[in-house]
Design a protein around this motif. Sequence first.
Motif, PDB file in Angstrom:
ATOM      1  N   HIS A   1      27.821 -12.185  75.498  1.00  0.00           N
ATOM      2  CA  HIS A   1      27.429 -13.568  75.226  1.00  0.00           C
ATOM      3  C   HIS A   1      26.552 -14.063  76.380  1.00  0.00           C
ATOM      4  CE1 HIS A   1      27.740 -17.926  74.600  1.00  0.00           C
ATOM      5  NE2 HIS A   1      28.001 -17.624  73.337  1.00  0.00           N
TER       6      HIS A   1
ATOM      7  N   GLU B   1      24.030 -13.772  70.867  1.00  0.00           N
ATOM      8  CA  GLU B   1      25.180 -14.324  70.141  1.00  0.00           C
ATOM      9  C   GLU B   1      25.219 -13.811  68.708  1.00  0.00           C
ATOM     10  OE1 GLU B   1      27.357 -18.577  70.290  1.00  0.00           O
ATOM     11  OE2 GLU B   1      25.370 -18.640  69.337  1.00  0.00           O
ATOM     12  N   ASN B   2      24.069 -13.771  68.071  1.00  0.00           N
ATOM     13  CA  ASN B   2      23.958 -13.239  66.720  1.00  0.00           C
ATOM     14  C   ASN B   2      23.147 -11.945  66.776  1.00  0.00           C
ATOM     15  OD1 ASN B   2      23.550 -12.647  64.044  1.00  0.00           O
ATOM     16  ND2 ASN B   2      22.811 -14.676  63.479  1.00  0.00           N
TER      17      ASN B   2
ATOM     18  N   MET C   1      30.620 -14.642  68.030  1.00  0.00           N
ATOM     19  CA  MET C   1      29.714 -13.503  67.959  1.00  0.00           C
ATOM     20  C   MET C   1      30.052 -12.615  66.771  1.00  0.00           C
ATOM     21  SD  MET C   1      29.744 -12.669  72.044  1.00  0.00           S
ATOM     22  CE  MET C   1      28.842 -11.114  71.986  1.00  0.00           C
TER      23      MET C   1
ATOM     24  N   SER D   1      27.449 -12.016  63.633  1.00  0.00           N
ATOM     25  CA  SER D   1      26.829 -10.678  63.613  1.00  0.00           C
ATOM     26  C   SER D   1      27.329  -9.893  62.405  1.00  0.00           C
ATOM     27  CB  SER D   1      27.139  -9.941  64.919  1.00  0.00           C
ATOM     28  OG  SER D   1      26.693 -10.690  66.040  1.00  0.00           O
TER      29      SER D   1
END
Length: 203
Positions: free
Chosen positions: A34, A61-62, A121, A125
């Motif tokens: 992160h 984060e993504n 996250m 994701s």
Amino acid sequence: MSRYCSQCGKSLKACICQWVQSLPSNVELIILQHPSEAKRPMGTARILTLCLSNSYCFVGENFTDHSQLNQLLSESDYRHFVLYPGEQAIELIQLESQSTSTKQKYRVILLDGTWKKAFKMWQLSTNLHSLAQVKLPNDLKGNYRIRKAPSDNSLSTVEAGYYVLQGLEPERDFSPLLVAFEQMIEFQIAQMPAGVFEKNYRQ
């Protein structure tokens, strides 16, 4: 002259490089970090990347559209796992028994952030959702004494990486990871004013 070590990224007086050892490993770690963790002076993911030449660390984060991560995940000669305690997660010991009966290579993804941030996250994701989840034993005790944790079994990223590697490759010695971690902690405690550690961190 920089006040920071060019290798470990910590201030020169807090440099941990003397305890860093190059460790061979057949299991590869992918650390998804992160952004809030990237420049923390007490972050531990850096220990993993310094000691393990075949590890990866990506900040964000993504990670759904992260090209480098998706390229790694597309490599069919590896089995990919996420260290995440979901309902479908298997115990590491089950994965360990599989690793002895197959020559397929493993990559394990670690989410580096507070539990709240790691959960975010994971939610964002979506490319991770199809991967098998693995979890560590619940009775492990974390030793990150200079950061408050929600429970006794909350582990730092380097501790989690250590237990994953030691579990899957018990014939190797990954203890230098914890030595560097301990030295980092001891230095930080030594810098605290008298009584601060006992008052704020020691139970």
